[in-house]
Design an enzyme around this catalytic site. Structure first.
Site, PDB file in Angstrom:
ATOM      1  CB  CYS A 114      -1.055   6.494  -4.294  1.00 21.27           C
ATOM      2  SG  CYS A 114       0.656   6.392  -3.939  1.00 21.27           S
ATOM      3  CE1 TYR A 158       0.534  -0.780   4.369  1.00 22.77           C
ATOM      4  CE2 TYR A 158       0.402   1.543   4.412  1.00 22.77           C
ATOM      5  CZ  TYR A 158       0.925   0.562   5.222  1.00 22.77           C
ATOM      6  OH  TYR A 158       1.618   0.693   6.330  1.00 22.77           O
ATOM      7  CB  CYS A 159       1.333   4.278  -1.826  1.00 26.77           C
ATOM      8  SG  CYS A 159       0.291   4.069  -3.214  1.00 26.77           S
ATOM      9  CD  GLN A 160      -1.173   8.842   3.150  1.00 25.93           C
ATOM     10  OE1 GLN A 160      -0.225   8.063   3.501  1.00 25.93           O
ATOM     11  NE2 GLN A 160      -2.285   9.135   4.208  1.00 25.93           N
ATOM     12  CG  PHE A 182      -2.219   4.749   5.742  1.00 22.83           C
ATOM     13  CD1 PHE A 182      -1.876   3.784   6.697  1.00 22.83           C
ATOM     14  CD2 PHE A 182      -2.431   6.118   6.382  1.00 22.83           C
ATOM     15  CE1 PHE A 182      -1.854   3.975   7.981  1.00 22.83           C
ATOM     16  CE2 PHE A 182      -2.333   6.341   7.663  1.00 22.83           C
ATOM     17  CZ  PHE A 182      -2.170   5.268   8.272  1.00 22.83           C
TER      18      PHE A 182
END
Lengths: 219, 219
Positions: free
Chosen positions: A182, A176-178, A206
């Site tokens: 993303c 995962y990223c933000q 996130f």
DNA sequence: ACAGAATTCTAAGGAACATTAGAACATCAC
DNA sequence: GTGATGTTCTAATGTTCCTTAGAATTCTGT
């Protein structure tokens, strides 16, 4: 000019719509989801001029979607309320269901969801204790330190290629990223798959995790 | 012009916001909630010019919020999907929680919610079988015939004053009209209270009932 | 085919919005 | 204090949106 009796009510309702009617403001809201930023940071992160960023933030503040806090010479903005994050999620889901063009553009940017097979925050929450699942945080170390999925491994995207051997081959990796749009975690998933891993992105990143189960945040 | 990489994604997202950024369009969506109207009917009901109404409807259709159907020489519009109604409800609730001005204007138009003490659709659903509760539909007979709360008594607002003696004094009366910002049912409640009845409006009117429990519609 | 009605298309004036430059306003470091 | 920095205010530009008038379109009834 409209003249129906309820006009003032609907004029007020339209204020929220107007706040959401601009790409820059929507981008700023996503950046501010579960984080706090100064004006300058937002301008840099969004790739928008500083003065324009400030102007749009004030538009958002007028609609009570964000609040600001003065910290010395800087001003930090954040979402006014967790409800705003929840509503943003609903709004994005609704828009995705209404607009085929949006699905197309997202697919072009991030990759086809049918191929990527994203995992929802709920699904991940149920499998957090599964030893065959490795949660991979590909954001910067600073972002990781400010809050991350419990048990997640921090491996910023720039380091991922060189640290692949730290990841167990037998595991299913959830990267995962933000934010919901993303591009980093889809790229990470593709890189991992090229090297033989079983990998999926976390749906809405996130932000999606924080919206669904913020109570289980690790820090 | 904004130049960040995700701009096309947020530009698409903004299309929904733009559709909701106009009082006339929001009014039209409320009118179309759980009903079908021709362009002319909408223009009359909303008090907006015909050509403008048509233009705004096409804006809504471009955002996939409404669909149209040609019936001879007339064109009828309706919401594209029940999801749109659900989202509209969420949007209105969200706006009401964000904007104190909106609460103020609604209060000025409809009356203070603390005084009116509206009943939610869920609460009404639980008390439908209670013989001490009388549900009063103050819309037109035609609207009643197109669908109403099961067991409701039809008494259009214009006839209410002359037919008060048909209502049992001991009962609690729940009055409703069409939409969330309809002024008729609050007026009915005030009239009933002046004559000694215990009365409450139904929150968000028939639309609120249909959103919450459309499966229990009577016709 | 023709007249008439409902709606949409096209065009245009005016209002609101986005964006940016320059001035002004705070706050911190010295 | 003075100067430097970050942010907002004011003003000005071009763009988009709202609204309506007039023309065009589509369908009905004869």
């Amino acid at each position: 000019m409209a003249e129906f009796v309820e006009e003032p009510i609907y004029a007020q309702l339209a204020r929220i719509g107007k706040a959401l009617a601009n790409p820059v403001r929507l981008r700023l809201l996503d950046l501010l989801d579960h984080r706090e930023f100064t004006v300058e940071q937002l301008a840099t992160a969004a790739g928008v001029g500083l003065k324009n960023t400030s102007a749009q933030l004030q538009h958002l503040r007028a609609a009570n979607l964000v609040t600001s806090r003065k910290d010395g010479t800087r001003v930090s903005y954040r979402l006014a309320d967790p409800q705003v994050s929840t509503f943003l999620g609903l709004y994005q889901d609704f828009a995705g269901e209404r607009l085929a063009d949006l699905r197309q553009v997202v697919s072009d940017h991030l990759g086809d969801p049918e191929t990527l097979q994203p995992v929802t925050a709920e699904e991940l929450g149920q499998r957090l204790d599964d030893p065959h699942v490795v949660v991979l945080d590909v954001r910067s170390a600073a972002e990781f330190d400010q809050g991350h999925v419990p048990g997640a491994v921090s491996m910023p995207m720039g380091e991922l290629r060189d640290r692949l051997d730290e990841l167990p081959r037998a595991a299913t990796i959830v990267a995962y990223c933000q934010g919901p749009y993303c591009v980093v975690s889809p790229n990470a998933v593709r890189l991992l798959r090229e090297h033989g891993y079983r990998a999926h992105p976390l749906d809405s990143g996130f932000t999606g995790w924080a919206r669904a189960g913020g109570q289980r945040l690790a820090s």
